[in-house]
Structures are given as C-alpha cells and as structure tokens.
Enzyme design. Structure first.
Site, PDB file in Angstrom:
ATOM      1  CG  ASP A 169      -2.239   0.726   0.966  1.00 26.94           C
ATOM      2  OD1 ASP A 169      -3.287   0.059   1.013  1.00 26.94           O
ATOM      3  OD2 ASP A 169      -2.217   1.953   0.682  1.00 26.94           O
TER       4      ASP A 169
ATOM      5  CG  ASN B 148      -4.395   4.879  -8.334  1.00 25.85           C
ATOM      6  OD1 ASN B 148      -3.206   4.833  -8.023  1.00 25.85           O
ATOM      7  ND2 ASN B 148      -5.328   4.241  -7.647  1.00 25.85           N
TER       8      ASN B 148
ATOM      9  CB  THR C 264     -18.005  -2.002  -8.295  1.00 21.37           C
ATOM     10  OG1 THR C 264     -19.300  -1.410  -8.416  1.00 21.37           O
ATOM     11  CG2 THR C 264     -17.050  -1.232  -9.156  1.00 21.37           C
TER      12      THR C 264
ATOM     13  CB  SER D 233     -19.104   7.437 -11.436  1.00 20.15           C
ATOM     14  OG  SER D 233     -18.234   6.405 -11.005  1.00 20.15           O
TER      15      SER D 233
ATOM     16  CE1 TYR E 214     -13.971   2.510  -8.150  1.00 22.95           C
ATOM     17  CE2 TYR E 214     -16.343   2.731  -7.951  1.00 22.95           C
ATOM     18  CZ  TYR E 214     -15.183   2.023  -7.717  1.00 22.95           C
ATOM     19  OH  TYR E 214     -15.257   0.836  -7.035  1.00 22.95           O
ATOM     20  CG  HIS E 215     -19.013   2.818 -11.175  1.00 20.36           C
ATOM     21  ND1 HIS E 215     -19.359   3.958 -10.490  1.00 20.36           N
ATOM     22  CD2 HIS E 215     -19.245   1.783 -10.333  1.00 20.36           C
ATOM     23  CE1 HIS E 215     -19.803   3.619  -9.282  1.00 20.36           C
ATOM     24  NE2 HIS E 215     -19.739   2.311  -9.163  1.00 20.36           N
TER      25      HIS E 215
ATOM     26  CE  LYS F 240     -13.020  -0.814  -8.839  1.00 22.63           C
ATOM     27  NZ  LYS F 240     -11.967  -1.597  -8.189  1.00 22.63           N
TER      28      LYS F 240
ATOM     29  CD  GLN G 186     -16.485  -6.316  -2.469  1.00 21.62           C
ATOM     30  OE1 GLN G 186     -16.027  -7.291  -1.889  1.00 21.62           O
ATOM     31  NE2 GLN G 186     -15.895  -5.146  -2.454  1.00 21.62           N
TER      32      GLN G 186
ATOM     33  CB  VAL H 246     -25.397   3.903   0.973  1.00 18.46           C
ATOM     34  CG1 VAL H 246     -25.455   2.441   0.593  1.00 18.46           C
ATOM     35  CG2 VAL H 246     -26.757   4.358   1.438  1.00 18.46           C
TER      36      VAL H 246
ATOM     37  CB  THR I   4     -28.647  12.355   2.904  1.00 20.07           C
ATOM     38  OG1 THR I   4     -27.445  11.648   3.215  1.00 20.07           O
ATOM     39  CG2 THR I   4     -28.661  13.655   3.667  1.00 20.07           C
TER      40      THR I   4
ATOM     41  CB  VAL J 198     -26.455  11.434 -14.299  1.00 19.41           C
ATOM     42  CG1 VAL J 198     -27.326  11.084 -15.493  1.00 19.41           C
ATOM     43  CG2 VAL J 198     -26.123  12.923 -14.273  1.00 19.41           C
ATOM     44  CD  GLU J 199     -28.189   7.252  -8.577  1.00 15.02           C
ATOM     45  OE1 GLU J 199     -27.200   6.528  -8.699  1.00 15.02           O
ATOM     46  OE2 GLU J 199     -28.676   7.570  -7.485  1.00 15.02           O
TER      47      GLU J 199
HETATM   48  N1  LIG Z   1     -15.989  -0.930  -0.038  1.00 15.43           N
HETATM   49  C1  LIG Z   1     -16.920  -1.206  -0.926  1.00 15.43           C
HETATM   50  O1  LIG Z   1     -18.107  -1.050  -0.658  1.00 15.43           O
HETATM   51  C2  LIG Z   1     -16.546  -1.732  -2.275  1.00 15.43           C
HETATM   52  C3  LIG Z   1     -17.577  -2.177  -3.123  1.00 15.43           C
HETATM   53  C4  LIG Z   1     -17.251  -2.675  -4.376  1.00 15.43           C
HETATM   54  C5  LIG Z   1     -15.937  -2.720  -4.772  1.00 15.43           C
HETATM   55  N2  LIG Z   1     -14.938  -2.278  -3.951  1.00 15.43           N
HETATM   56  C6  LIG Z   1     -13.559  -2.336  -4.412  1.00 15.43           C
HETATM   57  O2  LIG Z   1     -12.757  -3.035  -3.477  1.00 15.43           O
HETATM   58  C7  LIG Z   1     -11.460  -2.468  -3.426  1.00 15.43           C
HETATM   59  C8  LIG Z   1     -11.102  -2.110  -1.992  1.00 15.43           C
HETATM   60  O3  LIG Z   1     -12.081  -1.223  -1.487  1.00 15.43           O
HETATM   61  P1  LIG Z   1     -11.939  -0.515  -0.085  1.00 15.43           P
HETATM   62  O4  LIG Z   1     -13.277  -0.091   0.311  1.00 15.43           O
HETATM   63  O5  LIG Z   1     -11.143  -1.367   0.807  1.00 15.43           O
HETATM   64  O6  LIG Z   1     -11.109   0.800  -0.486  1.00 15.43           O
HETATM   65  P2  LIG Z   1      -9.829   1.447   0.198  1.00 15.43           P
HETATM   66  O7  LIG Z   1      -9.585   2.746  -0.476  1.00 15.43           O
HETATM   67  O8  LIG Z   1      -9.997   1.459   1.673  1.00 15.43           O
HETATM   68  O9  LIG Z   1      -8.675   0.412  -0.166  1.00 15.43           O
HETATM   69  C9  LIG Z   1      -7.843   0.532  -1.272  1.00 15.43           C
HETATM   70  C10 LIG Z   1      -6.401   0.579  -0.774  1.00 15.43           C
HETATM   71  O10 LIG Z   1      -5.542   0.586  -1.914  1.00 15.43           O
HETATM   72  C11 LIG Z   1      -4.535   1.547  -1.715  1.00 15.43           C
HETATM   73  N3  LIG Z   1      -4.102   2.028  -3.029  1.00 15.43           N
HETATM   74  C12 LIG Z   1      -4.831   2.697  -3.944  1.00 15.43           C
HETATM   75  N4  LIG Z   1      -4.087   2.976  -5.011  1.00 15.43           N
HETATM   76  C13 LIG Z   1      -2.859   2.464  -4.775  1.00 15.43           C
HETATM   77  C14 LIG Z   1      -1.653   2.454  -5.514  1.00 15.43           C
HETATM   78  N5  LIG Z   1      -1.574   3.031  -6.705  1.00 15.43           N
HETATM   79  N6  LIG Z   1      -0.578   1.848  -4.968  1.00 15.43           N
HETATM   80  C15 LIG Z   1      -0.653   1.268  -3.738  1.00 15.43           C
HETATM   81  N7  LIG Z   1      -1.772   1.260  -3.006  1.00 15.43           N
HETATM   82  C16 LIG Z   1      -2.855   1.862  -3.520  1.00 15.43           C
HETATM   83  C17 LIG Z   1      -5.180   2.635  -0.869  1.00 15.43           C
HETATM   84  O11 LIG Z   1      -4.219   3.379  -0.150  1.00 15.43           O
HETATM   85  C18 LIG Z   1      -6.109   1.836   0.025  1.00 15.43           C
HETATM   86  O12 LIG Z   1      -5.490   1.509   1.249  1.00 15.43           O
HETATM   87  C19 LIG Z   1     -11.462  -1.286  -4.368  1.00 15.43           C
HETATM   88  O13 LIG Z   1     -10.924  -1.680  -5.597  1.00 15.43           O
HETATM   89  C20 LIG Z   1     -12.917  -0.979  -4.522  1.00 15.43           C
HETATM   90  O14 LIG Z   1     -13.198  -0.383  -5.759  1.00 15.43           O
HETATM   91  C21 LIG Z   1     -15.231  -1.786  -2.706  1.00 15.43           C
END
Ligand SMILES: NC(=O)c1ccc[n+]([C@@H]2O[C@H](COP(=O)([O-])OP(=O)(O)OC[C@H]3O[C@@H](n4cnc5c(N)ncnc54)[C@H](O)[C@@H]3O)[C@@H](O)[C@H]2O)c1
Lengths: 112, 509
Positions: free
Chosen positions: B109, B196, B222, B266, B268-269, B272, B295, B325, B340, B415-416
C-alpha cells in the site's frame, strides 16, 4: 461422460449409438457457458445419443486428429465417423435442432 | 458451512502447478482459430517436485497432501496471498482474516486512501493505527506475521521485485481508488482515478504474465459496472449463459460466453470496466486466471480479528466521497444528521456485510480458476432499496439506542434512475463455492451503532460534520443539494437485538 485418450476409442469410435462430442477448454468462456445446456441434453437424449466432453488441453492429440480449430466444437460421430460439426456457443434449441437435423432419419417415434 | 466446494478440483486449478508441453494454443469460439497439435499436456508441481512429470487432471485437492481441510474448503498449506491495497477498509480486514486461517500474507500500500480522505478534511471515524503499529499488534495479539511493503503499485519495477520475492499463489487486487464522487469532482480527479486504477491493473497483469502466471488473480470490480438496465433484463454474472440468444433479421445466435453489456455510472466505474477488459484479454492472451469480482456495496465494521484490539481496527469512512451508504446512515443517525437519500431513494443495489465479504474472498482464493479462465462472480448477499435501508437504520437506531432519527430526501447529485427494475443473478458463490451468508443487515447495523455511539467515536463524527452531506454533483456544480422532503421514522420494534422487548407482534408492522 468425460472422454480422454484412454476411453475415446471405446466410447466414441466403437459406440453403437451416435455420440456428440463437446470439445472444450477451461479458458474458453463460451465452453463454460454451454456446459449446463450440454448436460441437460445429455439427460434428455439418453438412450438415443451419447454425449461426451473432451478437454482439448488435456487431450491435444485427439483434438489435433480431428482438426479442432476453435472451441467449443460439437462433433457428431455416427458409426465411429464424424458426420457433422458446429463451432461456437449454441443455445439448447440450436444444439437440439442440429442433432435432429443430422439424425433425422433415425429419430425415435413420439419425440418432437 | 460447506467445505467440499473445491474437493474435486484438480492440479489443473492449483497455483503450485507448472504446465509443460503443448499448452500454447488458443482457439476460443469467439477468438482466433489455430490448429491444435499432437502431444500431451503435462505438468510439474512446484511444491512436490518428486512427482516429476504428470497428468494434471489426475490428482484432486482432496487427494493431495498439500491441500488440507479447513473451514472454507480444502486449503493449500501456507498458501501465499499477496494483498494489494492492504491498508484499506477491505485489505486490512482480509489480511487479518486470512492470517488467522493460516495463510501467509504479504501486502502493498502507499497510503493513498489516507491522503484522499485527508484531502477532503476528513478522517476515518473509527481511529486506525499507523501501519507499523498495525503490524506489531497483528503479531502480538493474533500471532500473525505480515510482510508489508510501502510503494505505489504503478511503480512496476518495485511491484515486480516484490512478486518475484514473495512468489504469490493468489493475488487479491484492492489497490484502486474506490470513490465515484471523487472521480466526478473535476478533470484532474477523473484522470487521476482512471490512471491510478487502470494503469495499476495493467502493470500488474504484465508482471503476472512474466513472474506469476499460475497465481490466481482476484480482481475487485463493482456491481456498478453493469448499471441498471431499464428493460429489467437480468444482470448476469458478467458473461451470458448459452441460452441467451440474439435474434435479428430472422436469424439467431447464442451469446453464450460473451461479456454482458456494461453501463458504468461514474468515471470511477468506467475505470473498473476498463479493468474488466484488460483482465479478460490477459487471460485470453497469456493464460492468466482470474475472478473478476463484481462486488456490491460493503457495510459493517466487524470481524473477530479487527475487534480483537483497537490497534487492529479497520478504517470506517462516512464522508461524502469515501463513505458508503449504510455506513454513512449509521454515522448520521449517531450524530443526529438526517439520513440522506437521493431523489426518491428507490435506487436498488446489491449489498454485502464486511464479514461475509471476507468469507467470499476466502472461498474464491481456495477455488482458483483453471489456466486461462476468466470468470466473473456477482458478490452480494442481498438487494435493497436505499430508502428501505435508511428506514431500517433509523428504526434500529430509534428502537435499540433511543436515537431520534429523521430521513431527508435530497435532490439527486448523480445522474441515475431513482426508480428502476433490478434483477441480479448471484448464484456462483452460494451454489458453486459454498458461500453461506452469516450476517444479517439488522445485526450488522446494530453492531455498527454500538461501536459508533461510543463518545470517542461520536466526537470524531461530529468533527467531520461538514463533509458528510454531498456537494459533488455529476453536473460539475459544487454546492449543497436542495432538500425535497424530511420525515421522521416512527419507532417500531423489528429486531429485538440486545434491548429488552422486540415485538414480532407489533401492531405497526
Ligand atoms: N468498499 C466497498 O463497498 C466496495 C464495493 C465494491 C468494490 N470495492 C472495491 O474493493 C477495493 C477495496 O475497497 P476498499 O473499500 O477497501 O477501499 P480502500 O480505499 O480502503 O482500499 C484501497 C487501498 O488501496 C490503496 N491504493 C490505492 N491505489 C494504490 C496504488 N496506486 N498503490 C498502492 N496502493 C494503492 C489505498 O491506499 C487503500 O489503502 C477497491 O478496488 C474498490 O473499488 C469496494
């Protein structure tokens, strides 16, 4: 039925029933998705057509012998000889139609 | 719980397998055509060299002494799992979870998430320790040794070095920026998130090709990749079944095995979705194997391991960018901010409790796909409307904790569609991988409230009050949303968790 180099001759080439062979590979998503359809047909056609699956990576010799170029490939053998093939994913209706067209003359009574 | 989901898998699925011989053809029905050659696919085992060359389909997990029975199926002894994003909400929780099951865990990380949250002036409302302290506590309290490296996974050289060194047998890839609103702030944020996420994953795929092609990749996607098709057609697990057919011009084709349409919600999506294609292609070109995990939204704070010591807690964010949420609703209830919901609140989504997510991940790790197999699972345990969730949280907060809770409807910053059909297929995990959810929504909401209501945490929520309500609009405007409606939820006893009473027979149900 799972086919391999050891049982191919007996189960396919020497079979008295027609045999549909599903040539497939683990890395092929269409192969995975036709699995349940093929399994259903196997049950429904029991006694008329035998159905076997052959993994092309685990049995490249047989796949090569039948010039499998793309999977999934469905090859129908009658009397040990290839009579027809279909390549690519098939719905259950399509596969059933394919078999019925090929085996038309030998179709049992009452079906359809 | 079901343990036998992987008993009949063979060496073909095992990451300790090294394939030898004729394995270099690729001729999927949907891709290129090539003649296959004579020969035999053979293999060697990296863990049991004494086996020599053998047929990989001939030995099952059940028969192999390297695979031992565990609570979630046969488990490869000391299996090496690399967690990318190990400092995150899910990554840290999984590291402790796997560690206590006897896996060997390593992680990477660069603390991006800590910085993103700070950028907004927010913090994890459950306090989290710095990594060194986390690692020390894991050792002291749980006896778990975790090898950690701090670097950006976009630094491909470092990533390769670490993969080379650790030789992972499974790689869990969490290291992405997970926020939809963050990706919608402005061009810089959108570009940053996509860079990223997409380039990080692409670099990982190349590194796996060269250094760990037998490891299975558990890549986090996701449910938001699919969108919400307004026709109401089912949302399949990423790939069409064979009986899904395309009819056109009087003709018919099976769509079996093709990727289903994606309609991300979005930027972000979108990142993915791009990942999905990159992973899919890598499996096709290089025989990598991957579960692409669609997920649902995760909620909760609780696993046995994170609760074992305050230094082991995982992060819990409730701000408008990084809070998800249900977690946000709970925090709002605790400090008296109306819960909200956006628009009508009829948005329907798939959800999963933190602890259940850990069980799913374990099962996926223990049941590696076959060489070259790209597979998709929809990882959720239930589907809820956002409005219903707000009401559930409000009721538990009122009934069990005596909190006064209001719900307010805001104009939708996104927008959804507010109201839409939503039929999700989620069968693989429960039916093929033995997943059995262990946590109910009500129980986990209760657990969260119990933790968050503690004065020390409550004051941490109070401290970030100003970043809880949404300001980031998909249109680009940055301002607070208008309130459409506000209402109080009347208490009714539905759960009876902990507090006295709890009436199934309540007249107001
Ligand atoms: N939490 C949810 O509800 C949820 C739902 C669906 C999918 N996800 C996916 O699961 C994964 C983890 O989610 P999370 O909630 O734990 O998020 P999070 O942000 O807590 O965890 C991601 C971790 O990756 C690290 N990171 C990001 N970019 C990095 C990089 N370039 N190099 C090294 N480290 C990096 C961040 O510092 C962070 O600690 C994500 O890919 C997210 O999209 C999460």
């Amino acid at each position: 039925m799972i086919l391999n180099a050891d049982n191919f001759e007996k189960e396919v080439l020497k079979s008295s029933l027609p045999v549909l062979v599903d040539f497939w590979a683990s890395w092929c998503p269409p192969c995975k998705m036709v699995e349940p359809v093929v399994a259903e047909l196997e049950r429904e056609l029991a006694g008329r057509v035998k159905v076997g699956k052959l993994n092309v990576d685990q049995n490249p010799g047989i796949a090569g012998r039948y010039h499998i170029q793309g999977v999934p490939a469905f090859v129908l053998f009658v009397g040990g000889k290839e009579v027809a093939r279909r390549v690519g994913a098939q719905s259950k209706t399509q596969l059933r139609r394919f078999l019925e067209e090929c085996l038309g003359s030998s179709r049992g009574s009452g079906e359809r | 719980m079901s343990k036998d989901h992987n008993a009949q898998k063979t060496c073909w699925n095992c990451p300790a397998l090294e394939l030898r011989g004729h394995v270099d053809f690729r001729a999927c029905g949907q891709s290129m055509r090539k003649f296959m050659t004579e020969g035999q696919a053979m293999a060697e085992c990296k863990r049991r060299p004494e086996l020599g060359l053998f047929d990989p389909a001939s030995l099952t997990f059940e028969e192999c002494p390297e695979w031992e029975e565990g609570p979630y199926g046969y488990q490869l002894r000391d299996m090496r799992v690399l967690i990318l994003g190990i400092d995150g909400y899910l990554g840290w929780t999984l590291a402790l979870w796997l560690g206590s099951l006897g896996f060997r865990v390593a992680g990477v990380d660069n603390f991006n998430r800590r910085r993103w949250v700070a950028e907004e002036g927010s913090h994890s409302v459950v306090p989290i320790a710095p990594m060194e302290e986390r690692l020390r506590a894991a050792k002291e309290v749980l006896g778990i040794e975790i090898s950690f490296r701090e670097f950006d996974i976009l630094d491909n050289e470092k990533l390769r070095q670490f993969i080379q060194e650790f030789q992972p047998e499974a790689i869990v890839h969490y290291a992405e920026c997970p926020s939809a609103p963050y990706s919608m702030v402005d061009f810089q944020h959108a570009a940053y998130v996509q860079h990223n996420n997409v380039i990080g994953t692409l670099g990982l795929l190349f590194a796996m090709r060269d250094l760990a092609p037998e490891a299975s990749l558990i890549k986090l996607g996701t449910m938001g990749e699919y969108g919400t098709p307004l026709t109401g057609r089912p949302i399949f697990e990423g790939i069409f079944p064979a009986d899904a057919v395309l009819q056109w011009d009087g003709r018919e084709w099976s769509l079996g095995g093709e990727l289903t349409p994606r309609d991300p919600v979005s930027f972000y999506h979108v990142s993915k979705v791009q990942d999905t294609f990159n992973v899919y292609e890598s499996c096709k070109y290089w025989w990598l194997r991957s579960y692409d995990v669609m997920q649902g939204v995760i909620y909760g704070v609780h696993t046995e391991q994170v609760a074992a010591d305050p230094r082991l807690r995982t992060r819990f964010d409730v701000d408008e960018w990084f809070g998800t949420v249900i977690n946000r609703f709970v925090a709002q209830a605790v400090v008296g901010i109306p819960l909200t919901i956006y628009g009508s609140g009829g948005q329907t989504r798939g959800f999963l409790a933190l602890r259940d997510a850990m069980q799913c991940m374990t099962r996926l790790i223990l049941s590696p796909p076959e060489p070259g197999q790209y597979d998709v699972v929809n990882q959720i345990s239930g589907v809820y409307r956002v409005r219903e969730l707000a009401e559930t949280v409000a009721r538990i907060a009122a009934d069990e904790f005596g909190l006064e809770v209001e719900i307010q409807r805001l104009e939708n910053p996104r927008v959804e569609a507010d109201e839409h059909p939503y039929e999700v297929v989620y069968e693989k995990l429960p039916q093929q991988l033995g997943f059995e959810p262990q946590v109910t929504l009500e129980e986990e909401v209760y657990q969260m409230l119990k933790l968050l209501i503690q004065p020390s945490i409550r004051s941490r929520i109070e401290a970030i009050r100003q970043v809880i309500l949404p300001k980031t609009r998909w249109s680009g405007l940055h301002k607070e949303m208008d309130v459409i409606e506000r209402y109080k939820v009347r208490p009714r006893r539905v759960v009876g968790l902990g507090a006295e009473g709890g009436g199934e027979d309540d007249p107001e149900r």
